[in-house]
Design a protein around this motif. Structure first.
Motif, PDB file in Angstrom:
ATOM      1  N   VAL A 207       0.818  -1.218   0.000  1.00 53.36           N
ATOM      2  CA  VAL A 207       0.000   0.000   0.000  1.00 53.36           C
ATOM      3  C   VAL A 207       0.851   1.267   0.000  1.00 53.36           C
ATOM      4  O   VAL A 207       0.451   2.300  -0.535  1.00 53.36           O
ATOM      5  N   ASP A 208       2.041   1.204   0.589  1.00 50.43           N
ATOM      6  CA  ASP A 208       2.905   2.385   0.638  1.00 50.43           C
ATOM      7  C   ASP A 208       3.374   2.812  -0.753  1.00 50.43           C
ATOM      8  O   ASP A 208       3.719   3.979  -0.969  1.00 50.43           O
ATOM      9  N   ARG A 209       3.407   1.868  -1.691  1.00 52.56           N
ATOM     10  CA  ARG A 209       3.872   2.168  -3.046  1.00 52.56           C
ATOM     11  C   ARG A 209       2.738   2.578  -3.972  1.00 52.56           C
ATOM     12  O   ARG A 209       2.971   3.167  -5.028  1.00 52.56           O
ATOM     13  N   PHE A 210       1.519   2.224  -3.597  1.00 54.44           N
ATOM     14  CA  PHE A 210       0.379   2.412  -4.494  1.00 54.44           C
ATOM     15  C   PHE A 210       0.186   3.885  -4.857  1.00 54.44           C
ATOM     16  O   PHE A 210       0.021   4.232  -6.037  1.00 54.44           O
ATOM     17  N   GLU A 211       0.212   4.770  -3.881  1.00 54.47           N
ATOM     18  CA  GLU A 211      -0.057   6.184  -4.133  1.00 54.47           C
ATOM     19  C   GLU A 211       0.971   6.785  -5.081  1.00 54.47           C
ATOM     20  O   GLU A 211       0.612   7.541  -5.998  1.00 54.47           O
TER      21      GLU A 211
END
Length: 259
Positions: A207-211
């Motif tokens: 999730v930390d990479r998604f944005e």
């Protein structure tokens, strides 16, 4: 283990692109004479033709909406296409093609001003001509241009691109070998407003990479929109020039008759 070297020591990908470098982009309008609007888009070695028919009377009147147009999308693959799933031929009923068609429909339904075409149908036919990764985003870009060629009213261009993640490095516009090895996000956006109309993932991603990947994809969509706008402007200029030539020929011809 990866079948290819995703990034070499120089920071280049297997096709010598940099991480944020898009594949070559080419597009042509009015490539299907029998359609109301059509376009062919080539990104790298992936080529897709989209054809639009309508607005027209719905083939299935029972499912027609009285206050808007219904959008129908079919996706097929030409028999000679390469790289579409383990070398097997795919038909219109293939599960993967149905998923691509559903994604295209869901992407464009909020964008097309369908209330302007009540009790009608807009049919979109997509043909994959060649495939080397990025079939869905290439198809979305082709459908955008085909809808514009057909004169269908939309809120904005829809541009799409794939984004992958190699370790901590994001990569734009993936080829087929990269798609098979990396977590992949397909982003469809309205570049003018920055709104996202599609964010599709088929693999897990932290999730930390998604944005960060989503923002990168939206930025890339702005670049692709500029390419598509250039095609539309060039096509419009060509049409206007042909009309002007035809008008001058008509005037000259009429003058000869009067004399």
């Amino acid at each position: 283990m990866s079948r290819i070297e995703i990034l070499n020591l120089a920071g280049l990908r297997h096709d010598n692109r940099r991480p944020y470098e898009l594949r070559s982009f080419a597009s042509t309008l009015s490539t299907h004479p029998a359609a109301d609007g059509s376009a062919t888009v080539t990104q790298g070695l992936t080529s897709v033709q989209a054809s639009v028919f309508g607005p027209r009377e719905p083939k299935q009147k029972a499912g027609a909406a009285h206050d808007r147009a219904s959008l129908v999308v079919e996706v097929g693959v030409v028999p000679w296409a390469q790289g579409v799933g383990q070398g097997s031929r795919r038909s219109r009923g293939d599960k993967r093609l149905l998923e691509i068609g559903a994604a295209i429909r869901q992407t464009f339904e909020p964008v097309i001003l369908s209330h302007l075409y009540p009790r009608s149908e807009i049919a979109v036919q997509v043909q994959v001509l060649t495939a080397d990764g990025g079939i869905l985003p290439t198809a979305i870009n082709a459908v955008t241009l085909a809808l514009i060629d057909a004169g269908i009213a939309m809120l904005d261009y829809v541009a799409a691109v794939s984004v992958g993640l190699h370790l901590t490095q994001a990569l734009l516009d993936l080829s087929a070998p990269e798609e098979s090895d990396l977590p992949t996000l397909v982003v469809g956006a309205l570049p003018t407003s920055g709104k996202v109309t599609l964010a599709q993932m088929e693999t897990r991603l932290h999730v930390d990479r998604f944005e960060d990947m989503l923002k990168l994809g939206v930025d890339a969509c702005s670049v692709l929109k500029a390419e598509m706008e250039a095609t539309v402007k060039a096509n419009t200029k060509s049409v206007v020039e042909r009309m002007a030539i035809g008008s001058r020929v008509g005037i000259v011809g009429g003058g000869d008759q009067l004399v």
